[in-house]
Motif scaffolding. Structure first.
Motif, PDB file in Angstrom:
ATOM      1  N   ALA A 196      -8.738   0.327   1.144  1.00 51.26           N
ATOM      2  CA  ALA A 196      -8.321  -0.468   2.301  1.00 51.26           C
ATOM      3  C   ALA A 196      -9.043   0.002   3.551  1.00 51.26           C
ATOM      4  O   ALA A 196      -9.431  -0.803   4.409  1.00 51.26           O
ATOM      5  N   LYS A 207      -3.022  -6.077   5.115  1.00 51.48           N
ATOM      6  CA  LYS A 207      -1.781  -6.594   5.641  1.00 51.48           C
ATOM      7  C   LYS A 207      -0.804  -5.445   5.882  1.00 51.48           C
ATOM      8  O   LYS A 207      -0.717  -4.514   5.077  1.00 51.48           O
ATOM      9  N   GLU A 217      -6.106  -9.124   2.178  1.00 49.75           N
ATOM     10  CA  GLU A 217      -4.842  -8.730   1.545  1.00 49.75           C
ATOM     11  C   GLU A 217      -4.566  -7.244   1.687  1.00 49.75           C
ATOM     12  O   GLU A 217      -3.448  -6.820   1.941  1.00 49.75           O
ATOM     13  N   ALA A 218      -5.622  -6.401   1.491  1.00 51.28           N
ATOM     14  CA  ALA A 218      -5.437  -4.948   1.500  1.00 51.28           C
ATOM     15  C   ALA A 218      -5.067  -4.419   2.863  1.00 51.28           C
ATOM     16  O   ALA A 218      -4.583  -3.300   2.989  1.00 51.28           O
ATOM     17  N   GLU A 276       2.405  -5.101   5.550  1.00 51.11           N
ATOM     18  CA  GLU A 276       3.373  -4.848   4.489  1.00 51.11           C
ATOM     19  C   GLU A 276       2.716  -4.218   3.255  1.00 51.11           C
ATOM     20  O   GLU A 276       3.319  -3.412   2.551  1.00 51.11           O
ATOM     21  N   GLU A 277       1.424  -4.545   3.037  1.00 48.08           N
ATOM     22  CA  GLU A 277       0.707  -3.949   1.900  1.00 48.08           C
ATOM     23  C   GLU A 277       0.406  -2.487   2.188  1.00 48.08           C
ATOM     24  O   GLU A 277       0.523  -1.627   1.284  1.00 48.08           O
ATOM     25  N   ARG A 314       3.501  -0.536   1.680  1.00 48.82           N
ATOM     26  CA  ARG A 314       3.814  -0.390   0.249  1.00 48.82           C
ATOM     27  C   ARG A 314       2.977   0.710  -0.388  1.00 48.82           C
ATOM     28  O   ARG A 314       3.483   1.550  -1.149  1.00 48.82           O
ATOM     29  N   LEU A 315       1.668   0.720  -0.047  1.00 48.19           N
ATOM     30  CA  LEU A 315       0.792   1.756  -0.587  1.00 48.19           C
ATOM     31  C   LEU A 315       1.214   3.147  -0.091  1.00 48.19           C
ATOM     32  O   LEU A 315       1.182   4.135  -0.833  1.00 48.19           O
TER      33      LEU A 315
END
Length: 369
Positions: free
Chosen positions: A58, A17, A14-15, A19-20, A23-24
């Motif tokens: 991440a 991805k 998840e970390a 798009e993630e 976002r971060l």
């Protein structure tokens, strides 16, 4: 942290991805932009670039990816962290500039103020004017003579042809010392002239005599019981009224400017014969205010002339009293009050301003040497 797994699919982390990561990155940049000071920016830095920040965590997950996926994930995370660090640096520069500008305003030092609290002060105008006057006559060859302020009555009156019944010798005009026989506070500096003649083995004598004198007057706008006077004495062979007139003209021209002349009006003094009152052309209007209502002059009251003092040829009786042969020698003398001259020169209206010692009167005259 999980161990390497060659069949691990990065899409499942998840970390990592895309798009993630975006976002971060955007959250970090927004947090930096929202920081209103360097302290708030430091807190945002720790939260978004520190060891426990989401992007740092991440980045650690990359190590668990298979070799084929590490390169793509590393580029993705590295680009995000690079953008975050760039935004952090730009915001720090902006906030530091704002801080420096604020400090310049809030902590400004006015370098135009005096470096200390001690005022420089100023010399009293009576002193500077008297020195300028002395310079005029010493340049002509005169010597400066001084004498005691407590003077013998004979030197102050008798030697100057002022008899025992002269009005100036009364206590209404003169200060006599208590318990002292025939001793007074000098009423003029003429006693210094007598002392100069007595001390000279033989004329010529050319002296200028400044000093304080004392009269029994009330202190008001035009009188004071203690004031400064200057007198001149010249005794030599062949001196005439023409020499006196030329000396007066040179004095007023040196003190008040070229083109200022003097005139003599007949008068009487016991120590000079003939005697005269000395006037000079008004140095403000130069006589042009006389009979001209469109150009009044406050300095001379539109009369065109200013009275300075008395003068004349030394009375032969004075020469005889000093042991000088009046058939061989002659002389001239004049005298005036320095305060009076200062009032004319600088439009001082009240003599009390001169003598009361208020620094506000002295300061405008400065430190003339």
């Amino acid at each position: 942290m999980s161990a390497p797994n060659k069949s691990y699919d990065p899409v499942e982390v998840e970390a990592l991805k895309p798009e993630e990561i975006e976002r971060l990155r955007d959250e970090a940049i927004a947090a930096f932009a929202a920081a209103t000071g360097l302290d708030a920016l430091h807190e945002a830095k720790v939260a978004h670039t520190g060891d426990r920040s989401p992007l740092a965590l991440a980045n650690r997950e990359i190590g668990a990816l298979p070799p084929a996926a590490k390169a793509a994930a590393g580029k993705l995370v590295g680009a995000a962290r690079g953008a975050v660090n760039k935004a952090l640096a730009e915001r720090r520069v902006a906030l530091e500039a704002e801080r420096d500008a604020r400090v310049l305003v809030e902590e400004a030092v006015d370098v135009t103020l005096p470096y200390d609290r001690a005022p420089r002060g100023g010399r009293h105008p009576l002193t500077t004017f008297a020195e300028r006057l002395m310079d005029v006559f010493t340049a002509m060859g005169y010597s400066v003579a001084e004498g005691p302020e407590v003077e013998a009555e004979w030197l102050n009156f008798d030697a100057l042809n002022m008899g025992p019944d002269h009005p100036a010798r009364s206590t209404q005009d003169t200060f006599f010392l208590k318990d002292a026989d025939s001793v007074v506070l000098r009423t003029h500096t003429s006693g210094v002239q007598i002392r100069s003649l007595l001390a000279a083995a033989e004329p010529p004598v050319y002296v200028i005599c400044p000093g304080r004198v004392f009269r029994s007057d009330e202190l008001d706008a035009t009188h004071t019981p203690v004031f400064n006077q200057v007198e001149l004495l010249a005794v030599d062979e062949g001196l005439t009224m023409a020499d006196l007139k030329g000396t007066l003209d040179h004095m007023v021209a040196s003190l008040f400017g070229e083109g200022i002349s003097t005139r003599l009006r007949p008068n009487y003094f016991p120590f000079t014969e003939p005697s005269a009152e000395m006037d000079m052309v008004c140095f403000v209007c130069r006589g042009e205010s006389v009979g001209n209502p469109d150009r009044p002059c406050r300095t001379c009251s539109s009369e065109g002339w200013i009275e300075l003092g008395g003068c004349g040829m030394v009375n032969p009786r004075v020469l005889v009293a000093c042991g000088i042969d009046p058939n061989k020698y002659s002389g001239f003398a004049f005298g005036f009050g320095i305060e009076r001259m200062l009032m004319f020169r600088h439009n001082v209206e009240d003599m009390r301003d001169i003598v009361e010692g208020d620094v506000r009167f002295t300061l405008p005259f400065g430190m003339e040497i």
